[in-house]
Scaffold this motif. Structure first.
Motif, PDB file in Angstrom:
ATOM      1  N   GLN A 415       0.976  -1.115   0.048  1.00  0.00           N
ATOM      2  CA  GLN A 415      -0.146   0.008   0.167  1.00  0.00           C
ATOM      3  C   GLN A 415       0.933   1.113   0.045  1.00  0.00           C
ATOM      4  OE1 GLN A 415      -3.198  -0.001   2.950  1.00  0.00           O
ATOM      5  NE2 GLN A 415      -3.260  -2.193   2.868  1.00  0.00           N
ATOM      6  N   ALA A 416       0.536   2.066  -0.927  1.00  0.00           N
ATOM      7  CA  ALA A 416       1.349   3.611  -0.920  1.00  0.00           C
ATOM      8  C   ALA A 416       1.123   4.105   0.407  1.00  0.00           C
ATOM      9  CB  ALA A 416       0.689   4.186  -1.989  1.00  0.00           C
ATOM     10  N   LEU A 417       0.052   4.378   0.976  1.00  0.00           N
ATOM     11  CA  LEU A 417      -0.095   4.924   2.282  1.00  0.00           C
ATOM     12  C   LEU A 417      -0.925   3.906   3.405  1.00  0.00           C
ATOM     13  CD1 LEU A 417       0.088   7.258   4.445  1.00  0.00           C
ATOM     14  CD2 LEU A 417      -2.321   8.187   3.146  1.00  0.00           C
ATOM     15  N   VAL A 418      -0.339   3.673   4.014  1.00  0.00           N
ATOM     16  CA  VAL A 418      -1.078   2.253   5.204  1.00  0.00           C
ATOM     17  C   VAL A 418      -1.625   3.218   6.267  1.00  0.00           C
ATOM     18  CG1 VAL A 418      -0.669   0.584   6.814  1.00  0.00           C
ATOM     19  CG2 VAL A 418       0.672   0.649   4.882  1.00  0.00           C
ATOM     20  N   LYS A 419      -2.870   2.963   6.276  1.00  0.00           N
ATOM     21  CA  LYS A 419      -3.652   3.746   7.222  1.00  0.00           C
ATOM     22  C   LYS A 419      -4.357   2.758   8.428  1.00  0.00           C
ATOM     23  CE  LYS A 419      -5.492   7.283   4.289  1.00  0.00           C
ATOM     24  NZ  LYS A 419      -7.001   8.004   3.809  1.00  0.00           N
ATOM     25  N   PRO A 420      -3.867   2.862   9.823  1.00  0.00           N
ATOM     26  CA  PRO A 420      -4.322   2.080  10.718  1.00  0.00           C
ATOM     27  C   PRO A 420      -5.987   2.089  10.868  1.00  0.00           C
ATOM     28  CG  PRO A 420      -3.327   3.945  11.770  1.00  0.00           C
ATOM     29  CD  PRO A 420      -3.150   4.080  10.187  1.00  0.00           C
ATOM     30  N   VAL A 421      -6.573   1.101  11.541  1.00  0.00           N
ATOM     31  CA  VAL A 421      -8.007   1.179  11.786  1.00  0.00           C
ATOM     32  C   VAL A 421      -8.088   1.865  13.251  1.00  0.00           C
ATOM     33  CG1 VAL A 421      -8.891  -0.506  10.362  1.00  0.00           C
ATOM     34  CG2 VAL A 421      -7.813  -1.132  12.544  1.00  0.00           C
ATOM     35  N   PHE A 422      -7.111   1.839  14.084  1.00  0.00           N
ATOM     36  CA  PHE A 422      -7.090   2.324  15.411  1.00  0.00           C
ATOM     37  C   PHE A 422      -5.852   2.834  15.699  1.00  0.00           C
ATOM     38  CE2 PHE A 422      -6.955   2.132  20.026  1.00  0.00           C
ATOM     39  CZ  PHE A 422      -8.016   2.741  20.477  1.00  0.00           C
ATOM     40  N   GLU A 423      -5.603   3.579  16.604  1.00  0.00           N
ATOM     41  CA  GLU A 423      -4.370   4.271  17.135  1.00  0.00           C
ATOM     42  C   GLU A 423      -4.700   5.020  18.314  1.00  0.00           C
ATOM     43  OE1 GLU A 423      -0.135   6.130  15.348  1.00  0.00           O
ATOM     44  OE2 GLU A 423      -1.811   6.362  14.093  1.00  0.00           O
ATOM     45  N   TYR A 424      -3.526   4.683  19.225  1.00  0.00           N
ATOM     46  CA  TYR A 424      -3.774   5.391  20.540  1.00  0.00           C
ATOM     47  C   TYR A 424      -2.467   5.656  21.127  1.00  0.00           C
ATOM     48  CZ  TYR A 424      -5.829   6.728  25.276  1.00  0.00           C
ATOM     49  OH  TYR A 424      -6.013   7.149  26.424  1.00  0.00           O
ATOM     50  N   SER A 425      -2.294   6.899  21.790  1.00  0.00           N
ATOM     51  CA  SER A 425      -1.009   7.379  22.304  1.00  0.00           C
ATOM     52  C   SER A 425      -0.791   7.173  23.505  1.00  0.00           C
ATOM     53  CB  SER A 425      -0.575   8.865  21.739  1.00  0.00           C
ATOM     54  OG  SER A 425       0.764   9.151  22.253  1.00  0.00           O
ATOM     55  N   LEU A 426       0.338   6.354  24.010  1.00  0.00           N
ATOM     56  CA  LEU A 426       0.640   6.448  25.472  1.00  0.00           C
ATOM     57  C   LEU A 426       1.292   7.489  25.900  1.00  0.00           C
ATOM     58  CD1 LEU A 426       0.008   3.372  24.279  1.00  0.00           C
ATOM     59  CD2 LEU A 426       1.350   2.535  26.278  1.00  0.00           C
ATOM     60  N   MET A 427       1.799   8.499  25.081  1.00  0.00           N
ATOM     61  CA  MET A 427       2.355   9.689  25.626  1.00  0.00           C
ATOM     62  C   MET A 427       3.859   9.456  26.161  1.00  0.00           C
ATOM     63  SD  MET A 427       0.388  12.050  24.398  1.00  0.00           S
ATOM     64  CE  MET A 427       0.545  13.605  25.030  1.00  0.00           C
ATOM     65  N   GLY A 428       4.683   8.332  25.869  1.00  0.00           N
ATOM     66  CA  GLY A 428       5.662   7.979  26.579  1.00  0.00           C
ATOM     67  C   GLY A 428       6.860   8.904  26.351  1.00  0.00           C
ATOM     68  N   PRO A 429       7.921   8.942  27.115  1.00  0.00           N
ATOM     69  CA  PRO A 429       8.974   9.809  27.070  1.00  0.00           C
ATOM     70  C   PRO A 429       9.831   9.065  25.905  1.00  0.00           C
ATOM     71  CG  PRO A 429       9.405   8.626  29.036  1.00  0.00           C
ATOM     72  CD  PRO A 429       7.989   8.517  28.524  1.00  0.00           C
ATOM     73  N   VAL A 430      11.001   9.891  25.448  1.00  0.00           N
ATOM     74  CA  VAL A 430      12.026   9.437  24.917  1.00  0.00           C
ATOM     75  C   VAL A 430      12.683   8.189  25.818  1.00  0.00           C
ATOM     76  CG1 VAL A 430      14.299   9.570  23.836  1.00  0.00           C
ATOM     77  CG2 VAL A 430      12.650  11.437  23.556  1.00  0.00           C
ATOM     78  N   ASN A 431      12.850   7.008  25.348  1.00  0.00           N
ATOM     79  CA  ASN A 431      13.381   5.893  25.933  1.00  0.00           C
ATOM     80  C   ASN A 431      14.476   5.316  25.365  1.00  0.00           C
ATOM     81  OD1 ASN A 431      13.216   3.805  27.703  1.00  0.00           O
ATOM     82  ND2 ASN A 431      11.107   3.895  28.107  1.00  0.00           N
ATOM     83  N   THR A 432      15.534   5.275  26.372  1.00  0.00           N
ATOM     84  CA  THR A 432      16.994   4.375  25.896  1.00  0.00           C
ATOM     85  C   THR A 432      16.820   3.065  26.033  1.00  0.00           C
ATOM     86  OG1 THR A 432      18.108   5.017  27.987  1.00  0.00           O
ATOM     87  CG2 THR A 432      18.344   6.596  26.094  1.00  0.00           C
ATOM     88  N   SER A 433      15.620   2.492  26.656  1.00  0.00           N
ATOM     89  CA  SER A 433      15.400   1.086  27.205  1.00  0.00           C
ATOM     90  C   SER A 433      13.979   0.955  26.791  1.00  0.00           C
ATOM     91  CB  SER A 433      15.635   0.811  28.578  1.00  0.00           C
ATOM     92  OG  SER A 433      17.116   1.236  29.052  1.00  0.00           O
ATOM     93  N   PRO A 434      13.529   0.751  25.735  1.00  0.00           N
ATOM     94  CA  PRO A 434      11.993   1.060  25.083  1.00  0.00           C
ATOM     95  C   PRO A 434      11.337  -0.368  25.045  1.00  0.00           C
ATOM     96  CG  PRO A 434      13.122   1.155  23.115  1.00  0.00           C
ATOM     97  CD  PRO A 434      14.515   1.026  24.315  1.00  0.00           C
ATOM     98  N   ALA A 435      11.555  -1.042  26.128  1.00  0.00           N
ATOM     99  CA  ALA A 435      10.703  -2.341  26.149  1.00  0.00           C
ATOM    100  C   ALA A 435       9.410  -1.991  25.959  1.00  0.00           C
ATOM    101  CB  ALA A 435      11.068  -3.282  27.507  1.00  0.00           C
ATOM    102  N   SER A 436       8.627  -2.726  25.075  1.00  0.00           N
ATOM    103  CA  SER A 436       7.158  -2.402  24.718  1.00  0.00           C
ATOM    104  C   SER A 436       6.477  -3.798  24.533  1.00  0.00           C
ATOM    105  CB  SER A 436       7.185  -1.344  23.325  1.00  0.00           C
ATOM    106  OG  SER A 436       7.843  -0.316  23.637  1.00  0.00           O
ATOM    107  N   GLN A 437       5.189  -3.680  25.208  1.00  0.00           N
ATOM    108  CA  GLN A 437       4.398  -4.955  24.950  1.00  0.00           C
ATOM    109  C   GLN A 437       3.121  -4.582  24.364  1.00  0.00           C
ATOM    110  OE1 GLN A 437       5.494  -4.314  28.526  1.00  0.00           O
ATOM    111  NE2 GLN A 437       7.555  -4.997  27.572  1.00  0.00           N
ATOM    112  N   THR A 438       2.491  -5.769  23.870  1.00  0.00           N
ATOM    113  CA  THR A 438       1.254  -5.795  23.285  1.00  0.00           C
ATOM    114  C   THR A 438       0.368  -7.104  23.905  1.00  0.00           C
ATOM    115  OG1 THR A 438       1.810  -7.071  21.200  1.00  0.00           O
ATOM    116  CG2 THR A 438       1.782  -4.871  21.088  1.00  0.00           C
ATOM    117  N   GLY A 439      -0.950  -7.143  23.784  1.00  0.00           N
ATOM    118  CA  GLY A 439      -1.454  -8.318  24.112  1.00  0.00           C
ATOM    119  C   GLY A 439      -3.168  -8.346  23.854  1.00  0.00           C
TER     120      GLY A 439
END
Length: 476
Positions: A415-439
């Motif tokens: 796709q030329a432009l991929v659009k998500p069906v949902f997006e939400y910001s956690l407003m996290g800071p710049v992170n040098t240890s960016p462990a991130s999870q989904t579930g």
């Protein structure tokens, strides 16, 4: 001294004539035309020529605040090459077109077109949503409940354990949230969080020893709690995995191994941990090493029998220290990614069947998973904020189109432009240890039908959030 001013008569005459000219011209400047009556309001609108025989008329609903128009769902047999609207507009206004040809791509059930109301020199645009009258599938991403414990000001205050980069791991199984706070790991009941109650259930950590950090990353699966330490490759810093089914009891040590004795293994495991188990507790544990070069895999049976440590090259080079390796349903396919690697479809042994472009979706997308719900298929990721120009966002993509996951990822990648069906910001800071999870967790009724979809996201120093989306229901 007496000052004497000498001015010629000619000079006085020239000055007088100049002032006279200015005075006579001051009313000749152009003024803006009066367009106060040239309004561009869409009062009401009908869709003509709908239905297989072109005789159906559908009444639209205009939302002037959002400048949107919605119609009842349209029969697929409609001639969409010749859609015509009948509109009640402001006096003197007209639509920018007589007809509006619309093309629905294969598998597409909704389309948005732009309708412009003209009344020169003014105009106003409305977004018109057209929906086909076909069976509906998947989650209704506009019908959700959000349970936010992140830095996002729209939710509750950030959960207090997510500070100082001391909570890098978490887990979610629909019933409980696991918080791997290094010195105080605990569980939270989802049912209580839904009512705004935070009741920390501490994990008994009797006998938890050794490692650079004795507790670092975790997973929550079907009521089983797992936490891994951060280890080196020596006997004094072995890789250990702990298991609980009762948080008040001391954990069972299900892995205690000197990584240095494993052929081909990397160094420093435990920055990430992926537990890919089925409903019987069979599958694999995966760890990516800190250097981003090696995967360490363990066989798992019945949730607690861990054997056969196997090392192999990482599927995508330079993936970073925080990688993930998640099974797709009960298949033999997995999604691999990292905070600096694109999503790849791989086998349990690291063979890549397809690797997405680094630019198709955010390359910082982490802990990628495929979710099946109510006849649709989704890709979920949580992005890692490595710089000030990047955000910590939870993103959902619809990847239903395609015979299989490889086809679906190929279609998304193209796709030329991929659009998500949902997006939400956690407003996290710049992170040098960016462990991130989904579930995720799928709620079902007594007949086994999908009812609602719960999705989860968390990131170091950003907090956690989960959502509950109802399944789509045709209301017309």
């Amino acid at each position: 001294m007496k000052l004497t001013y000498k001015t010629s008569k000619t000079g006085l005459l020239a000055t007088f004539m100049g002032l006279l000219i200015l005075a006579s011209c001051k009313d000749d400047y152009p003024v803006a035309p009066d367009t106060s009556s040239n309004m561009t309001v869409l009062n009401s609108i009908k869709l003509m020529n709908a239905g297989a025989n072109g005789a159906t008329v559908l009444q639209g609903v205009v939302d002037e605040n959002t400048k949107t128009v919605t119609f009842p769902r349209i029969e697929p047999g409609t001639d969409f090459s010749n859609l015509k609207f009948e509109a009640d507009l402001s006096p003197g206004a007209k639509l920018n077109q007589e007809t509006y040809p619309v093309t629905f791509e294969e598998g597409q059930t909704e389309k948005v077109i732009v309708l412009k109301v003209l009344n020169s020199p003014r105009y106003r645009e409305y977004l018109v949503k057209l929906r086909l009258k076909v069976p509906v599938f998947g989650a209704d991403f506009e019908n959700k409940t959000t349970y936010d414990f992140t830095s996002n000001p729209l939710g509750n205050p950030i959960y207090d354990a997510f500070t100082g980069a001391l909570t890098r791991g978490s887990g979610f199984d629909g019933q409980q949230v696991l918080i791997v706070r290094r010195e105080a790991p605990h569980l939270l009941n989802v049912s209580e969080l839904k009512t705004g109650v935070i009741n920390k259930i501490p994990l008994n950590i009797t006998g938890v020893t050794l490692g650079t950090f004795t507790l670092n990353m975790g997973a929550q699966i079907n009521g089983h709690t797992y936490i891994a330490n951060l280890s080196g490759n020596t006997a004094g810093s072995p890789l250990k995995i702990y298991h609980w089914t009762n948080p008040s009891l001391a954990p069972q040590v299900i892995t205690d191994i000197n990584v240095g004795t494993i052929t081909g293994a990397g160094v420093r495991y435990g920055d990430n941990f992926s537990a890919s188990l089925d409903n019987l507790g069979n599958g694999y544990f995966f760890f990516g090493d800190n250097a981003g070069t090696k995967i360490l895999r363990f066989d798992v049976a019945n949730y607690t029998t861990v054997t056969n440590p196997t090392a192999f090259a990482i599927p995508v080079a330079a993936a970073g220290s925080w990688t993930s390796y998640n099974r797709i349903g009960n298949t033999s396919e997995y999604l691999f990614t990292g905070h600096d690697a694109p999503v790849a479809l791989v086998s349990e042994g690291g063979t890549a069947a397809f690797t997405m472009s680094r630019t198709a979706i955010p390359v910082r997308g982490s802990d990628a998973r495929v979710v099946y719900f109510n006849g649709e298929r989704y890709l979920i990721v949580t992005t890692a904020a490595r710089t000030g120009a990047e955000a910590t966002n939870f993103i959902v993509y619809d990847i239903t189109k395609g015979e299989n996951v490889k086809d679906a990822l190929t279609n998304l990648n193209a796709q030329a432009l991929v659009k998500p069906v949902f997006e939400y910001s956690l407003m996290g800071p710049v992170n040098t240890s960016p462990a991130s999870q989904t579930g995720f967790y799928v709620k079902k009724d007594a007949m086994g039908n999908d009812v609602s979809l719960m999705l989860y996201a968390a990131a170091s120093d950003a907090g956690f959030v989960f959502f509950e989306f109802q399944k789509k229901v045709a209301l017309d």
